[in-house]
Motif scaffolding. Structure first.
Motif, PDB file in Angstrom:
ATOM      1  N   LEU A 172       0.821  -1.205   0.000  1.00  0.00           N
ATOM      2  CA  LEU A 172       0.000   0.000   0.000  1.00  0.00           C
ATOM      3  C   LEU A 172       0.861   1.264   0.000  1.00  0.00           C
ATOM      4  CD1 LEU A 172      -2.658  -0.974   2.700  1.00  0.00           C
ATOM      5  CD2 LEU A 172      -2.860  -1.212   0.217  1.00  0.00           C
ATOM      6  N   HIS A 173       0.382   2.277  -0.726  1.00  0.00           N
ATOM      7  CA  HIS A 173       1.049   3.579  -0.731  1.00  0.00           C
ATOM      8  C   HIS A 173       0.343   4.576   0.192  1.00  0.00           C
ATOM      9  CE1 HIS A 173       2.486   1.711  -4.451  1.00  0.00           C
ATOM     10  NE2 HIS A 173       3.548   2.489  -4.329  1.00  0.00           N
ATOM     11  N   LEU A 174      -0.985   4.463   0.292  1.00  0.00           N
ATOM     12  CA  LEU A 174      -1.750   5.394   1.119  1.00  0.00           C
ATOM     13  C   LEU A 174      -2.887   4.651   1.811  1.00  0.00           C
ATOM     14  CD1 LEU A 174      -2.506   8.322   2.016  1.00  0.00           C
ATOM     15  CD2 LEU A 174      -3.945   8.437  -0.037  1.00  0.00           C
ATOM     16  N   ILE A 175      -3.016   4.894   3.104  1.00  0.00           N
ATOM     17  CA  ILE A 175      -4.125   4.361   3.899  1.00  0.00           C
ATOM     18  C   ILE A 175      -4.934   5.536   4.422  1.00  0.00           C
ATOM     19  CG2 ILE A 175      -4.757   3.166   6.033  1.00  0.00           C
ATOM     20  CD1 ILE A 175      -2.245   1.423   5.639  1.00  0.00           C
ATOM     21  N   CYS A 176      -6.256   5.449   4.273  1.00  0.00           N
ATOM     22  CA  CYS A 176      -7.164   6.464   4.804  1.00  0.00           C
ATOM     23  C   CYS A 176      -8.200   5.784   5.703  1.00  0.00           C
ATOM     24  CB  CYS A 176      -7.906   7.197   3.691  1.00  0.00           C
ATOM     25  SG  CYS A 176      -6.844   7.985   2.470  1.00  0.00           S
ATOM     26  N   SER A 177      -8.686   6.522   6.678  1.00  0.00           N
ATOM     27  CA  SER A 177      -9.775   6.020   7.520  1.00  0.00           C
ATOM     28  C   SER A 177     -10.470   7.201   8.171  1.00  0.00           C
ATOM     29  CB  SER A 177      -9.247   5.061   8.587  1.00  0.00           C
ATOM     30  OG  SER A 177     -10.317   4.558   9.377  1.00  0.00           O
ATOM     31  N   SER A 178     -11.788   7.245   8.047  1.00  0.00           N
ATOM     32  CA  SER A 178     -12.561   8.357   8.605  1.00  0.00           C
ATOM     33  C   SER A 178     -13.514   7.859   9.686  1.00  0.00           C
ATOM     34  CB  SER A 178     -13.344   9.060   7.497  1.00  0.00           C
ATOM     35  OG  SER A 178     -14.178  10.068   8.024  1.00  0.00           O
ATOM     36  N   THR A 179     -13.352   8.394  10.885  1.00  0.00           N
ATOM     37  CA  THR A 179     -14.227   8.137  12.041  1.00  0.00           C
ATOM     38  C   THR A 179     -14.562   6.658  12.222  1.00  0.00           C
ATOM     39  OG1 THR A 179     -16.189   8.694  10.695  1.00  0.00           O
ATOM     40  CG2 THR A 179     -15.219  10.444  12.025  1.00  0.00           C
ATOM     41  N   SER A 180     -13.529   5.835  12.275  1.00  0.00           N
ATOM     42  CA  SER A 180     -13.719   4.400  12.488  1.00  0.00           C
ATOM     43  C   SER A 180     -12.844   3.826  13.602  1.00  0.00           C
ATOM     44  CB  SER A 180     -13.418   3.628  11.191  1.00  0.00           C
ATOM     45  OG  SER A 180     -14.343   3.934  10.184  1.00  0.00           O
ATOM     46  N   LEU A 181     -11.660   4.384  13.798  1.00  0.00           N
ATOM     47  CA  LEU A 181     -10.672   3.724  14.646  1.00  0.00           C
ATOM     48  C   LEU A 181     -10.924   3.867  16.132  1.00  0.00           C
ATOM     49  CD1 LEU A 181      -7.439   4.478  12.603  1.00  0.00           C
ATOM     50  CD2 LEU A 181      -8.711   2.345  12.747  1.00  0.00           C
ATOM     51  N   HIS A 182     -11.959   4.592  16.526  1.00  0.00           N
ATOM     52  CA  HIS A 182     -12.340   4.613  17.939  1.00  0.00           C
ATOM     53  C   HIS A 182     -13.102   3.344  18.324  1.00  0.00           C
ATOM     54  CE1 HIS A 182     -15.210   6.875  15.423  1.00  0.00           C
ATOM     55  NE2 HIS A 182     -16.097   6.109  16.032  1.00  0.00           N
ATOM     56  N   TRP A 183     -13.495   2.527  17.334  1.00  0.00           N
ATOM     57  CA  TRP A 183     -14.148   1.250  17.634  1.00  0.00           C
ATOM     58  C   TRP A 183     -13.101   0.233  18.068  1.00  0.00           C
ATOM     59  CZ3 TRP A 183     -19.184   1.098  18.229  1.00  0.00           C
ATOM     60  CH2 TRP A 183     -19.982   2.025  17.551  1.00  0.00           C
ATOM     61  N   LEU A 184     -13.384  -0.475  19.138  1.00  0.00           N
ATOM     62  CA  LEU A 184     -12.471  -1.472  19.674  1.00  0.00           C
ATOM     63  C   LEU A 184     -12.717  -2.835  19.038  1.00  0.00           C
ATOM     64  CD1 LEU A 184     -12.814  -0.533  23.473  1.00  0.00           C
ATOM     65  CD2 LEU A 184     -11.071   0.267  21.850  1.00  0.00           C
ATOM     66  N   SER A 185     -11.725  -3.704  19.149  1.00  0.00           N
ATOM     67  CA  SER A 185     -11.872  -5.054  18.612  1.00  0.00           C
ATOM     68  C   SER A 185     -12.794  -5.907  19.475  1.00  0.00           C
ATOM     69  CB  SER A 185     -10.500  -5.739  18.506  1.00  0.00           C
ATOM     70  OG  SER A 185      -9.937  -5.918  19.809  1.00  0.00           O
ATOM     71  N   GLU A 186     -12.896  -5.554  20.767  1.00  0.00           N
ATOM     72  CA  GLU A 186     -13.729  -6.305  21.700  1.00  0.00           C
ATOM     73  C   GLU A 186     -13.920  -5.463  22.957  1.00  0.00           C
ATOM     74  OE1 GLU A 186     -11.657  -9.846  22.769  1.00  0.00           O
ATOM     75  OE2 GLU A 186      -9.885  -8.799  23.480  1.00  0.00           O
ATOM     76  N   ALA A 187     -14.837  -5.907  23.815  1.00  0.00           N
ATOM     77  CA  ALA A 187     -15.025  -5.237  25.093  1.00  0.00           C
ATOM     78  C   ALA A 187     -13.782  -5.425  25.954  1.00  0.00           C
ATOM     79  CB  ALA A 187     -16.248  -5.813  25.805  1.00  0.00           C
TER      80      ALA A 187
ATOM     81  N   SER B 250     -24.376  -6.784  31.071  1.00  0.00           N
ATOM     82  CA  SER B 250     -23.367  -7.524  30.304  1.00  0.00           C
ATOM     83  C   SER B 250     -23.119  -6.893  28.940  1.00  0.00           C
ATOM     84  CB  SER B 250     -23.802  -8.986  30.125  1.00  0.00           C
ATOM     85  OG  SER B 250     -24.997  -9.070  29.349  1.00  0.00           O
ATOM     86  N   PHE B 251     -23.620  -5.656  28.767  1.00  0.00           N
ATOM     87  CA  PHE B 251     -23.481  -4.962  27.489  1.00  0.00           C
ATOM     88  C   PHE B 251     -22.335  -3.959  27.565  1.00  0.00           C
ATOM     89  CE2 PHE B 251     -25.038  -1.427  24.600  1.00  0.00           C
ATOM     90  CZ  PHE B 251     -24.736  -2.095  23.425  1.00  0.00           C
ATOM     91  N   TYR B 252     -21.380  -4.085  26.656  1.00  0.00           N
ATOM     92  CA  TYR B 252     -20.231  -3.182  26.604  1.00  0.00           C
ATOM     93  C   TYR B 252     -20.160  -2.550  25.215  1.00  0.00           C
ATOM     94  CZ  TYR B 252     -18.871  -5.785  30.758  1.00  0.00           C
ATOM     95  OH  TYR B 252     -18.863  -6.378  32.000  1.00  0.00           O
ATOM     96  N   ILE B 253     -20.284  -1.240  25.157  1.00  0.00           N
ATOM     97  CA  ILE B 253     -20.153  -0.540  23.877  1.00  0.00           C
ATOM     98  C   ILE B 253     -18.669  -0.496  23.525  1.00  0.00           C
ATOM     99  CG2 ILE B 253     -20.523   1.622  22.642  1.00  0.00           C
ATOM    100  CD1 ILE B 253     -22.851   2.165  24.590  1.00  0.00           C
ATOM    101  N   PRO B 254     -18.265  -1.123  22.416  1.00  0.00           N
ATOM    102  CA  PRO B 254     -16.826  -1.273  22.119  1.00  0.00           C
ATOM    103  C   PRO B 254     -16.223  -0.059  21.430  1.00  0.00           C
ATOM    104  CG  PRO B 254     -18.101  -2.422  20.466  1.00  0.00           C
ATOM    105  CD  PRO B 254     -19.100  -1.834  21.437  1.00  0.00           C
TER     106      PRO B 254
END
Length: 335
Positions: free
Chosen positions: A120-135, A233-237
């Protein structure tokens, strides 16, 4: 979206950094959007990047490279919609000098490897990386709720909960940087934005990214609309880091150099006076509906009631707290 428009100049700068004024450019350039979602904005970032490649090459009389755009999101994303948008995307460049644009869709989590090494030469991401992989694992193992129904317990555990979320974000974002560092070519660029906090002051952490939603769900539990055990038992990731926190993680992981980090209000530039509690409530529903429906096994009717509960919370002062506590962090970095 406003955030994608705000990223435009950073993406253009990244392409300039890649191509510059050199007489030779790579035969092909690979551009990836992580967390592309679907709909009219799914190709906004890669469209900006392709435009920047064309403009840079025309300005400096460079040969046009072939361009490949790769669109990533979780497997449950509506990739059929994305595929239809790609045809329109390619047609939009037909009036330019001849350019070969290839495309592909890459389902999977951006917390893991997705692309070939040094491709890859360029990676972009908009308003996504605040999501966690898990709780956060510590909270799940110890059965500590994200948002306790008991006010005294919630206050007593707030520091522990936020610390667990912070450590989970550090783990996930470190992994993200490591795998992206393997996938980018030497000198490759990355331009990302995510929701963050305006301040490093611990007091500001009391209003976290999920507090308004959690408070509204808790209200529905108190009224018997939702099951209390399910709620506990609900965790917003998701986690909203500060810019200082983000900078420290990047420096500790060491795959990237930071060119620039910008902090701005999420709604700046769109006329905050016209933002209503209903608009924010519907945006929260859109972002979280899938995980709520899955966890609580509830109907769309319950989601309608959640929107009304959110509107009530936001109208009673929650909107100002949200606006004052949160920011968008925009980052441009290089290998």
């Amino acid at each position: 979206t406003t955030e994608q428009q705000r990223m435009k100049s950073s993406i253009e700068d990244a392409i300039t950094g890649l191509l510059g004024t050199a007489s030779t450019v790579p035969n092909s350039i690979l551009i990836a959007d992580l967390g592309c979602s679907y709909g009219s904005n799914a190709l906004a970032l890669v469209s900006t990047a392709v435009n920047a490649v064309l403009c840079n090459c025309m300005q400096h009389e460079q040969p046009l490279p072939e361009v490949c755009v790769l669109l990533n999101d979780l497997p449950g994303n509506d990739f059929n919609s994305v595929a239809k948008s790609i045809a329109e995307f390619k047609q939009s460049f037909e009036s330019f000098p001849p350019i070969v644009i290839n495309s592909g869709m890459v389902p999977g989590s951006f917390h893991a490897r997705l692309f070939s090494r040094e491709s890859l030469h360029l990676i972009c991401s908009s308003t996504s990386l605040h999501w966690l992989s898990e709780a956060p694992e510590d909270l799940v193992k110890r059965r500590i709720p994200m948002y306790d129904c008991d006010d005294n317990l919630r206050r007593a555990r707030s520091g522990l909960v936020l610390d667990a979320y912070s450590r989970q974000f550090r783990k996930d974002f470190t992994q993200f940087l490591t795998v992206r560092g393997k996938e980018l070519v030497p000198g490759g660029r990355m331009v990302i934005s995510l929701f963050g906090r305006c301040s490093d002051n611990p007091a500001s952490m009391a209003t976290h990214a999920w507090e308004i939603l959690a408070s509204s769900l808790n209200d529905m539990v108190s009224r018997g609309v939702l099951n209390k055990e399910k709620f506990e038992s609900f965790y917003i990731p998701m986690y909203a880091p500060s810019d200082k926190e983000l900078r420290m993680i990047i420096q500790d992981e060491s795959s990237f150099l930071i060119n620039n980090i910008e902090v701005h209000k999420p709604l700046s530039g769109i006329g905050e006076v016209v933002v209503t509690p209903k608009m924010i409530a519907l945006a929260i529903r859109s972002a979280h509906e899938a995980i709520i429906l899955e966890h609580f096994n509830c109907s769309a009717h319950i989601m309608d009631e959640l929107v009304e509960t959110l509107v009530g919370q936001l109208s009673s002062g929650g909107l100002n707290r949200q606006m004052q506590s949160f920011a968008c962090l925009s980052l441009c970095s290089t290998m």
